[in-house]
Design a protein around this motif. Structure first.
Motif: not given
Ligand code: HAM
Length: 463
Positions: A454-455, A451-452, A447, A438, A445, A419, A458-459
């Motif tokens: 968590e994102e 929240s970084l 954010l 991504n 997106k 990312n 996820i990736v």
């Protein structure tokens, strides 16, 4: 002119012949292969060990045999006058850079045998040094995965070490097509040599000759075999039938047919029970009996094997060495194992397209490449990067002063990050915002900064 102001001439050095420099990409490849070796060993119940990189020279002259001893890099400290005088007088140095791991392992087991829980299942990934002529598949410094099973007499141990080697090859993407575990047995060869006229005192030399037979010219083979009373034709006849019968047994197991009495009666017990164990482990289709395999090292006793890929030198070699630990002053302990080098394996993986970045960079790609789009954001960048690193993310950023996001995104791609995280004007606002891109999907997106993590997680899980 004062000597201090004289400009000294630059001197260029090259790495010694037969060694390798590992730049980041090559190191990543090495760690990827070692990672598969390590994981596979642990999966199969082996514990990691290590020993010194140099040992007493005698450790190798004791039982490894003349082949490997002739390739030893000798070592001395240069600090002991008596030692130096001996070396100047033509004596061998007291130490050797290790050319293999098995003698170290035997020494380690022998000296603590009473305390070690049995069976002893060890693996090691040491560097080795051999003064060989560098060529494809052969260097003077290489890494070798060693897997050894000590304290188990049955052929189940041999089958388990072979299965461990095969599993690692499979994990690296290789298949049985074009790769064969060639199995042989020194007791069978010993019997055949005796029936072809060789006396006990010449058996070791005859084994050495058989190991080198392909490399020597015909006249030399004839001269040496005559000297030891070996009738090569009689020898070959003595084992040909056994080899055919053993391979019929393998074919039977591959086709899920039971072994016939004929298979069992012709071949040595060890060979037939190893074949049954390989069948039970589901790996018999990788294996073939080939009694031309003798192995160069002198300490092997029964089963010996090599893993051969078409057109390459051996990827791995090993076997039983039931008398070695005892010969180092330890108890009588059966043992078997193998060594797999990184050079032949690396060539093989490379040629089959199994060493691309997607293989060896899996665990090394940065989670985020953080970009500051303006001077205000640049002030926040060090803290944001530090926070993410504290949370165990792999984070990189640019050290350039440019705020050109396009250029910095180019750097993010070059870093192979998953990312890009762009910090901009929004950062000063409340709640602070960022843009995450991504780099695989191109999806972008906005954010809130909170929240970084968590994102990024996820990736990470999408790999
Ligand atoms: P080895 O056959 O001498 O056995 O070596 C095993 C493997 O190490 C070879 O098949 C090859 O892949 C690699 N290798 C050997 N020499 C070189 C070289 N000069 N350059 C690159 N790769 C090389 C042994 O060393 C035994 N100690 C193995 C063993 C462990 N037996 C029982 N336990």
């Amino acid at each position: 002119m004062a000597s201090g102001s004289q400009k000294s001439q630059p001197v260029k050095f090259q790495a010694p012949k037969g060694t390798r420099d590992f730049y980041p990409d090559q190191m990543a490849v090495r760690r990827y292969i070692e990672g598969v070796w390590r994981k596979t060993s642990i999966n199969h119940g082996f514990d990691e060990v290590e020993g010194p990189m140099f040992e007493h020279l005698d450790l190798y002259t004791h039982k490894s045999g003349p082949g490997i001893v002739s390739e030893i890099f000798q070592v001395f400290s240069g600090k002991d006058e008596e030692e130096l005088a001996k070396i100047r007088g033509g004596a061998a140095a007291p130490y050797a850079l290790r050319p293999e791991f098995t003698p170290t392992l035997a020494r380690m087991v022998a000296s603590k045998a009473a305390e070690l829980p049995r069976p002893i299942k060890w693996f090691a990934i040491p560097q080795h040094f051999r003064a060989e002529r560098p060529q494809r598949g052969r260097l003077r410094e290489f890494v070798q995965w060693n897997v050894d099973f000590i304290g188990e007499e049955s052929q189940r141990a041999d089958a388990e070490v072979i299965a461990t080697a095969i599993r690692a090859l499979e994990r690296l993407g290789l298949e049985s097509k074009g790769i064969t575990v060639k199995i042989s047995n020194r007791d069978v060869i010993d019997d055949a040599l005796r029936s072809a006229g060789v006396q006990t005192e010449n058996i070791a030399a005859a084994m050495e000759l058989l190991d080198k037979v392909e490399k020597l010219d015909r006249a030399e083979v004839q001269r040496r075999s005559q000297n030891m009373g070996l009738d090569i034709t009689r020898f070959k006849d003595a084992i040909a039938l056994k080899q055919t019968s053993a391979n019929e047994a393998i074919a039977a197991l591959e086709q899920a047919r039971p072994l016939s009495v004929a298979n069992g009666s012709l071949i040595d017990n060890q060979v037939i029970s190893l074949i049954s164990e390989l069948g039970a482990s589901g790996i018999v289709h990788w294996c073939e009996v080939d009694f031309s395999i003798v192995r160069g090292l002198a300490y092997y006793t029964g089963t010996v094997f090599e893993i051969i890929a078409e057109g390459e030198r051996a990827v791995a070699g090993g076997g039983r060495y039931d008398k070695l630990i005892e010969s180092f002053g330890g108890p009588s302990l059966p043992a078997c194992g193998f060594g797999m080098g990184d050079v032949v394996l690396g060539n093989l993986l490379h040629d089959k397209g199994l060493l691309s970045e997607e293989h060896y960079l899996q665990d090394l790609r940065p989670d985020a490449f953080v970009i500051a789009a303006d001077d205000e954001a640049a002030k926040h960048l060090p803290r944001i990067v530090a926070d993410l690193r504290k949370q165990n993310f792999h984070v990189r950023h640019s050290y350039k002063t440019t705020r050109n996001v396009g250029k910095l995104l180019g750097d993010a791609s070059k870093s192979r990050a998953r990312n890009a995280v762009i910090l901009g004007k929004e950062l000063a606002e409340n709640p602070p915002g960022i843009v995450i891109k991504n780099l695989q999907s191109g999806e972008q997106k906005e954010l809130p900064l909170s929240s970084l993590p968590e994102e990024l997680r996820i990736v990470q899980q999408q790999r």
